[in-house]
Design an enzyme around this catalytic site. Structure first.
Site, mmCIF file in Angstrom:
data_model
loop_
_atom_site.group_PDB
_atom_site.id
_atom_site.type_symbol
_atom_site.label_atom_id
_atom_site.label_comp_id
_atom_site.label_asym_id
_atom_site.label_seq_id
_atom_site.Cartn_x
_atom_site.Cartn_y
_atom_site.Cartn_z
ATOM 1 N N LYS A 127 58.253 -45.289 36.775
ATOM 2 C CA LYS A 127 58.778 -45.736 35.485
ATOM 3 C C LYS A 127 57.669 -46.008 34.469
ATOM 4 O O LYS A 127 57.793 -45.658 33.293
ATOM 5 C CB LYS A 127 59.629 -46.988 35.683
ATOM 6 N N ARG A 144 68.506 -57.517 33.486
ATOM 7 C CA ARG A 144 68.540 -57.459 34.945
ATOM 8 C C ARG A 144 69.768 -58.147 35.532
ATOM 9 O O ARG A 144 69.890 -58.233 36.754
ATOM 10 C CB ARG A 144 67.276 -58.109 35.517
ATOM 11 N N ARG A 148 49.580 -47.388 48.727
ATOM 12 C CA ARG A 148 48.686 -47.729 47.608
ATOM 13 C C ARG A 148 47.527 -48.605 48.069
ATOM 14 O O ARG A 148 47.689 -49.496 48.894
ATOM 15 C CB ARG A 148 49.470 -48.448 46.495
ATOM 16 N N ARG A 185 47.512 -54.582 48.280
ATOM 17 C CA ARG A 185 48.165 -55.731 47.672
ATOM 18 C C ARG A 185 49.077 -56.404 48.685
ATOM 19 O O ARG A 185 49.702 -55.751 49.511
ATOM 20 C CB ARG A 185 48.993 -55.305 46.453
ATOM 21 N N ARG A 233 61.899 -56.031 47.607
ATOM 22 C CA ARG A 233 61.887 -55.747 46.168
ATOM 23 C C ARG A 233 62.916 -54.677 45.822
ATOM 24 O O ARG A 233 63.557 -54.737 44.774
ATOM 25 C CB ARG A 233 60.493 -55.287 45.720
#
Length: 282
Positions: A76, A152, A187, A216, A227
C-alpha cells in the site's frame, strides 16, 4: 537565547551560547538535508515507474477524493507514492496526523497524547477533526486527497459521512494471507544504513551486511497474523459504508502491474467526472 549555568574557565558563557546555537543550527540543517535526500530517492523511484505510464501533470481535471486500504506488507505504501507522484494528491495518514499534532503540542495533540500514554484509543471526535482539517487543507493546496488506512471502524466512517466527507473511490488491495506473512517475516533491517532488505525478494549484497541485519519485533509470524486479523476486522467494519465505490485490486503482482490497474481506475474516474460536469454546464 538563555544559557544554562556552566563553569568553564577557558571560554566565556556568551561564547558557549554562540557555539551551542551554531551547533544546534548545523544539526537541524543536516537533519533537514537527510530528510530531503530520503524523500528525493523515494520520489525518483516512483517517477521511474510512473514514466512507463506517460505521467504528466493532469491539469483541468476534477479533484480526486480517494481512500485506500491494504493489509501490512500489501504494498500500500508503494502504491500511495505512485498515486501521489502522478496525480499530485495530498497523502493523508491518520497515524501520521496524530504523531504530528502530538509533536507540535497542539490542543488536539495534547488531548490525544493523554489517551495514548494510558494505552487507550484516541476518541473518534479528536481523530476525525484532524482528518477533516487535513482534507480541507489538501483541497486548497492540491485539489485532491488520498486518505490512507482510514476509517478503520463503522463509527469513524459514519463520523466522516456526517461531515460530508465521502470518497469517489475506495481502493482495497487484496493479497493472500500466506503471501503477506511471507513478505513480513522475511523483512530485515540494516541498523547502519537504515535500509530494509528481504531474505527472498531483496537479499543483502554482502555477507558483512547480512551478518548485522535485524528483524523487527512485530515481524514474527505470530504477530503478523494478529495484525492481519485486526486489518480484516477493520475492513469488514467499513466495507458496507463504501460498497458503491469500492474496487478490489489484486496486490499479489509486481508493483508496476498493480499501479497500472489503479491508474486505469483513476483515469476512468477523472474522465467520468469531467463528462458529468460538462453535461451539467450544458
Amino acid at each position: 537565547m538563555a544559557c544554562s549555568t556552566v563553569s568553564v574557565a577557558s571560554a566565556p558563557s556568551s561564547t558557549l551560547c554562540k557555539r551551542s546555537h551554531s551547533l544546534s543550527l548545523f544539526r537541524r540543517h543536516r537533519t533537514h538535508l537527510q530528510h530531503k535526500q530520503t524523500k528525493k530517492k523515494s520520489s525518483n523511484q516512483s517517477q521511474k515507474i510512473c514514466k512507463n505510464f506517460g505521467v504528466q501533470a493532469l491539469a483541468g481535471k476534477e479533484p480526486l477524493r480517494i481512500m485506500i486500504s491494504g493489509a501490512p506488507a500489501s504494498g500500500k505504501g508503494t502504491q500511495c507514492e505512485l498515486i501521489v507522484a502522478k496525480y499530485g494528491l495530498t497523502h493523508i495518514s491518520a497515524g501520521d496526523l496524530l504523531r504530528a499534532e502530538v509533536a507540535a503540542g497542539t490542543d488536539a495533540g495534547n488531548k490525544a497524547q493523554e489517551y495514548m500514554q494510558e494505552g487507550k484509543l484516541v476518541p473518534n471526535e479528536i481523530v476525525v477533526m484532524m482528518v477533516k482539517n487535513a482534507l480541507l487543507q489538501a483541497v486548497d493546496q492540491s485539489g485532491g486527497w488520498l486518505l490512507d488506512g482510514y476509517p478503520r471502524s463503522l463509527s469513524q466512517a459514519e463520523a466522516l459521512d456526517a461531515l460530508g466527507i465521502r470518497p469517489q473511490l475506495f481502493i482495497l488491495l487484496d493479497v493472500p494471507d500466506e503471501i503477506l506473512v511471507q513478505r513480513s517475516v522475511g523483512r530485515r533491517y540494516d541498523p547502519v544504513t537504515g535500509k530494509i532488505y528481504h531474505l527472498m525478494y531483496a537479499p543483502p549484497e554482502t555477507p558483512e551486511i547480512a551478518a548485522r541485519l535485524t528483524q523487527r519485533l512485530d515481524d514474527t509470524e505470530e504477530k503478523v497474523k494478529l495484525r492481519l486479523q485486526t486489518h480484516e476486522a477493520n475492513v469488514a467494519a467499513v466495507i458496507g459504508s463504501y460498497k458503491d465505490v469500492i474496487k478490489h485490486v489484486d496486490g499479489n503482482r509486481p508493483k508496476a502491474e498493480v499501479f497500472a490497474e489503479i491508474d486505469k481506475l483513476l483515469l476512468e474516474l477523472q474522465e467520468g467526472e469531467t463528462e458529468e460536469v460538462g453535461a451539467t454546464i450544458a
